[in-house]
Design a protein around this motif. Structure first.
Motif, PDB file in Angstrom:
ATOM      1  N   LEU A 151      15.642 -79.329 -62.671  1.00  0.00           N
ATOM      2  CA  LEU A 151      15.157 -77.954 -62.508  1.00  0.00           C
ATOM      3  C   LEU A 151      13.652 -77.854 -62.752  1.00  0.00           C
ATOM      4  O   LEU A 151      12.973 -76.995 -62.181  1.00  0.00           O
ATOM      5  CB  LEU A 151      15.921 -77.006 -63.435  1.00  0.00           C
ATOM      6  CG  LEU A 151      17.414 -76.855 -63.111  1.00  0.00           C
ATOM      7  CD1 LEU A 151      18.072 -75.859 -64.049  1.00  0.00           C
ATOM      8  CD2 LEU A 151      17.639 -76.434 -61.666  1.00  0.00           C
ATOM      9  N   ALA A 152      13.135 -78.745 -63.586  1.00  0.00           N
ATOM     10  CA  ALA A 152      11.689 -78.719 -63.850  1.00  0.00           C
ATOM     11  C   ALA A 152      10.913 -79.318 -62.681  1.00  0.00           C
ATOM     12  O   ALA A 152       9.800 -78.909 -62.388  1.00  0.00           O
ATOM     13  CB  ALA A 152      11.374 -79.470 -65.136  1.00  0.00           C
ATOM     14  N   GLN A 153      11.519 -80.303 -62.003  1.00  0.00           N
ATOM     15  CA  GLN A 153      10.785 -81.007 -60.950  1.00  0.00           C
ATOM     16  C   GLN A 153      11.024 -80.447 -59.550  1.00  0.00           C
ATOM     17  O   GLN A 153      10.483 -80.953 -58.574  1.00  0.00           O
ATOM     18  CB  GLN A 153      11.159 -82.496 -60.974  1.00  0.00           C
ATOM     19  CG  GLN A 153      10.666 -83.188 -62.236  1.00  0.00           C
ATOM     20  CD  GLN A 153      10.907 -84.686 -62.196  1.00  0.00           C
ATOM     21  OE1 GLN A 153      10.826 -85.299 -61.145  1.00  0.00           O
ATOM     22  NE2 GLN A 153      11.223 -85.263 -63.347  1.00  0.00           N
ATOM     23  N   VAL A 163      15.884 -75.125 -56.387  1.00  0.00           N
ATOM     24  CA  VAL A 163      17.249 -75.666 -56.403  1.00  0.00           C
ATOM     25  C   VAL A 163      17.966 -75.044 -57.596  1.00  0.00           C
ATOM     26  O   VAL A 163      17.402 -74.948 -58.680  1.00  0.00           O
ATOM     27  CB  VAL A 163      17.226 -77.201 -56.529  1.00  0.00           C
ATOM     28  CG1 VAL A 163      18.610 -77.751 -56.822  1.00  0.00           C
ATOM     29  CG2 VAL A 163      16.675 -77.816 -55.245  1.00  0.00           C
ATOM     30  N   CYS A 164      19.206 -74.586 -57.378  1.00  0.00           N
ATOM     31  CA  CYS A 164      19.968 -73.968 -58.458  1.00  0.00           C
ATOM     32  C   CYS A 164      21.109 -74.863 -58.911  1.00  0.00           C
ATOM     33  O   CYS A 164      21.711 -75.584 -58.120  1.00  0.00           O
ATOM     34  CB  CYS A 164      20.542 -72.628 -58.018  1.00  0.00           C
ATOM     35  SG  CYS A 164      19.285 -71.384 -57.816  1.00  0.00           S
ATOM     36  N   GLU A 207      16.947 -77.728 -73.526  1.00  0.00           N
ATOM     37  CA  GLU A 207      15.998 -78.702 -72.984  1.00  0.00           C
ATOM     38  C   GLU A 207      15.356 -78.183 -71.684  1.00  0.00           C
ATOM     39  O   GLU A 207      14.164 -78.369 -71.454  1.00  0.00           O
ATOM     40  CB  GLU A 207      16.773 -79.998 -72.696  1.00  0.00           C
ATOM     41  CG  GLU A 207      15.946 -81.259 -72.784  1.00  0.00           C
ATOM     42  CD  GLU A 207      16.807 -82.468 -72.413  1.00  0.00           C
ATOM     43  OE1 GLU A 207      17.961 -82.551 -72.901  1.00  0.00           O
ATOM     44  OE2 GLU A 207      16.328 -83.297 -71.614  1.00  0.00           O
ATOM     45  N   THR A 208      16.176 -77.523 -70.866  1.00  0.00           N
ATOM     46  CA  THR A 208      15.658 -76.927 -69.627  1.00  0.00           C
ATOM     47  C   THR A 208      14.583 -75.894 -69.967  1.00  0.00           C
ATOM     48  O   THR A 208      13.539 -75.812 -69.311  1.00  0.00           O
ATOM     49  CB  THR A 208      16.797 -76.254 -68.836  1.00  0.00           C
ATOM     50  OG1 THR A 208      17.808 -77.228 -68.590  1.00  0.00           O
ATOM     51  CG2 THR A 208      16.309 -75.701 -67.512  1.00  0.00           C
ATOM     52  N   GLY A 268      13.193 -72.252 -65.887  1.00  0.00           N
ATOM     53  CA  GLY A 268      14.220 -73.212 -65.453  1.00  0.00           C
ATOM     54  C   GLY A 268      15.625 -72.695 -65.721  1.00  0.00           C
ATOM     55  O   GLY A 268      16.546 -72.882 -64.912  1.00  0.00           O
ATOM     56  N   CYS A 269      15.803 -72.016 -66.843  1.00  0.00           N
ATOM     57  CA  CYS A 269      17.136 -71.518 -67.213  1.00  0.00           C
ATOM     58  C   CYS A 269      17.622 -70.397 -66.301  1.00  0.00           C
ATOM     59  O   CYS A 269      18.821 -70.109 -66.271  1.00  0.00           O
ATOM     60  CB  CYS A 269      17.142 -71.031 -68.654  1.00  0.00           C
ATOM     61  SG  CYS A 269      16.861 -72.349 -69.825  1.00  0.00           S
TER      62      CYS A 269
END
Lengths: 91, 454
Positions: free
Chosen positions: B140-142, B146-147, B173-174, B185-186
């Motif tokens: 999700l970070a990169q 995208v879900c 972490e996300t 990200g979450c």
């Protein structure tokens, strides 16, 4: 087969609105089946039911042209396929 | 023949009351892309998505123009990636390469979200499932849009508490990895109980394994239309109130049905379902909370809120079911906080708490949605919140979900900004008492009994 579209014109009433819209439709071989109009809150509301089966241009093209024409006259003109109204208001 | 008042009514809904089709979501099966070689798998995935979805955006825009109805989003859902990548991915980093491929394919076909970076672990995790779960923060970070979603429980299987506990860490972490953007990200990560296979809405959309190769699912919206209709029946009885909601839901859903059929015909892809959800946006006048207020509450969260939401949700379904040939997905009123200005106002006024939101999710889809909580919330506490919400779904045989955002560096009194459809959210307080010993037990909660209902 008929290809019905609904054309609506909303705005301040001025001379020649219907004439200009009708001229455009005639030039593009779009046949008007029905016209009705009403005034809501001082605004001019007109609806035309038109048949586009002989029209050379596509619905989206006509919609763009009418949008532009509306801007020139200072009213909002929309052109939408009839199905959206039929599906919403008829079971 | 259609008369002028009907035409004006429809156009008023579109122009003044935010009536729109929220999403056309094209579900694509990636099962036939499975390969043991990672590079080949990525190529096949890219090729399949870009081939099947190449006309999606153009067709969507065509329909918008011809019918004069906005279609806000064109989206894609794919087979849960844990199943697709299982044989090629030996490490979490391998899964991240698939996430990047999905994002690239999404970008190249011009859709705004792609869902399905998912795993179905309602009873247990395979090695691949666990690798995918652990790859979610990086994925999700990169990637941009995208879900990811994870089904952690169901009425038939119970709740996989090992996975619930793990997701507490993963969510945290996300949040850390995207902390410079208020942990955004979450907002792309949701966990479910009883996840539907045909949900068109993000972040939880994935193309279930029970589905055909490709399918068109449509999500309608229209909180503003319902709210406006209810303004004309102020002070009337529940009978009148409910009839009004039903009629309005019928009209809104018919538009969705029309758009779904047209899209299906033009793309040559079968029509799946219409999702009857009332989905709000942060725009003024597009709020589910405002409907609750119109029904008679000072703020969403006041006593009576659960009852009002229950009747709203039920009437929307009753009206919508007849308007569409196939109904599916989540189908209910959404009550996200950050995406609904009325909900944000209710939180700021002190009317709405996480506990009340939890009660509300018992009677509507879909769950604790887009709720910002303090960044220092413990992973175990997040796992506890998830377990509570999933238990509601498991016992009541309904879909529930959690999309919660621990906003790193912020606390109660601050606000998180996500932008666009995701909106902004006041940070809500979380119960500070510990559930560590509970969520750390390990194992799973058994499936519930289906008799002796009370």
């Amino acid at each position: 087969m008929m290809k019905k579209t609904i054309i609506t014109v909303v705005g301040k009433d001025t001379v020649g609105i219907i004439a200009k819209v009708c001229t455009y439709l005639a030039e593009n071989k779009i046949n008007i089946l029905d016209i009705s109009q009403t005034i809501v809150d001082d605004y001019f509301n007109m609806m035309m039911i038109a048949d586009m089966s002989k029209a050379v241009k596509s619905v989206s093209e006509v919609s763009d042209n009418l949008d532009k024409l509306g801007e020139e006259i200072g009213v909002i003109i929309r052109c939408q396929r009839e199905e959206i109204f039929n599906s919403m208001h008829r079971v | 023949m259609i008369n002028i008042n009907e035409v004006l009514e429809t156009n008023k809904m579109i122009e003044k009351e935010n009536l729109d089709v929220r999403t056309i979501t094209l579900g694509i099966s990636l099962l036939d892309c499975i390969d043991s070689d990672l590079d080949r798998l990525n190529d096949k995935i890219y090729n399949k998505i870009t081939k099947v979805a190449k006309d999606l955006v153009a067709v969507g825009e065509q329909i918008e123009k011809e019918f004069g109805i906005p279609i806000v989003n064109k989206r894609i859902s794919v087979t849960p990636i844990a199943l697709v990548g299982g044989s090629a991915c030996k490490a979490s980093e391998d899964f991240v390469t698939i996430a990047k491929t999905l994002d690239r394919a999404r970008k190249d076909v011009g859709v705004n979200f792609l869902g399905g970076y998912s795993a179905l672990v309602s009873k247990g995790m395979t090695k691949a499932d666990e690798l995918l779960l652990r790859s979610i923060p990086q994925a999700l970070a990169q990637t941009e849009l995208v879900c990811s979603s994870v089904n952690l429980g169901s009425t038939k299987t119970g709740i996989d508490m090992d996975a619930v506990r793990l997701m507490g860490d993963i969510i945290k972490e996300t949040a850390e990895l995207t902390k410079d953007q208020d942990s955004i990200g979450c907002s792309k990560l949701v966990v479910f109980c009883n996840a539907p296979d045909d949900n068109p809405f993000m972040a939880g959309a994935f193309h279930g394994v029970t589905e055909a190769d490709a399918i068109i699912n449509v999500g309608v919206s229209g909180p503003g239309v319902v709210k406006n209709a209810l303004e004309s029946v102020r002070g009337e009885t529940f009978e009148v109130l409910c009839e009004t909601i039903k009629k309005t839901a019928f009209k809104v859903t018919r538009v969705g049905q029309l758009v779904a059929q047209e899209a299906s015909k033009r793309l040559g892809i079968p029509f799946g379902i219409v999702d009857l959800s009332l989905a709000p946006t942060p725009a003024i006048g597009d709020s589910v909370a405002d409907i609750l207020c119109e029904i008679g509450l000072e703020y969403a969260g006041a006593p009576g809120t659960t009852a009002a939401l229950a009747l709203l949700n039920d009437q929307v379904k009753k009206g919508g079911v007849m308007a569409s040939s196939y109904v599916g997905g989540l189908s209910g009123a959404f009550i996200p906080v950050s995406e609904d200005q009325g909900m944000i106002d209710a939180v700021n006024a002190g009317a709405l708490t996480i506990e009340k939101l939890e009660a509300m999710t018992c009677v509507c889809s879909v769950g604790l949605d887009m709720i910002a909580i303090p960044g220092d919330t413990k992973p175990t506490t997040i796992a506890g919140i998830i377990a509570d919400e999933l238990a509601i779904g498991m016992i009541n045989q309904k879909t529930t979900a959690v999309r919660i955002i621990p906003v790193i560096g912020k606390t109660v009194g601050d606000s998180a900004e996500f932008g666009g459809l995701l909106g902004h959210a006041p940070i809500m307080p979380v119960n500070q008492f510990s559930c560590d010993a509970f969520v750390n037990r390990g194992g799973r909660i058994p499936a519930p009994i289906h008799s002796f209902k009370n």
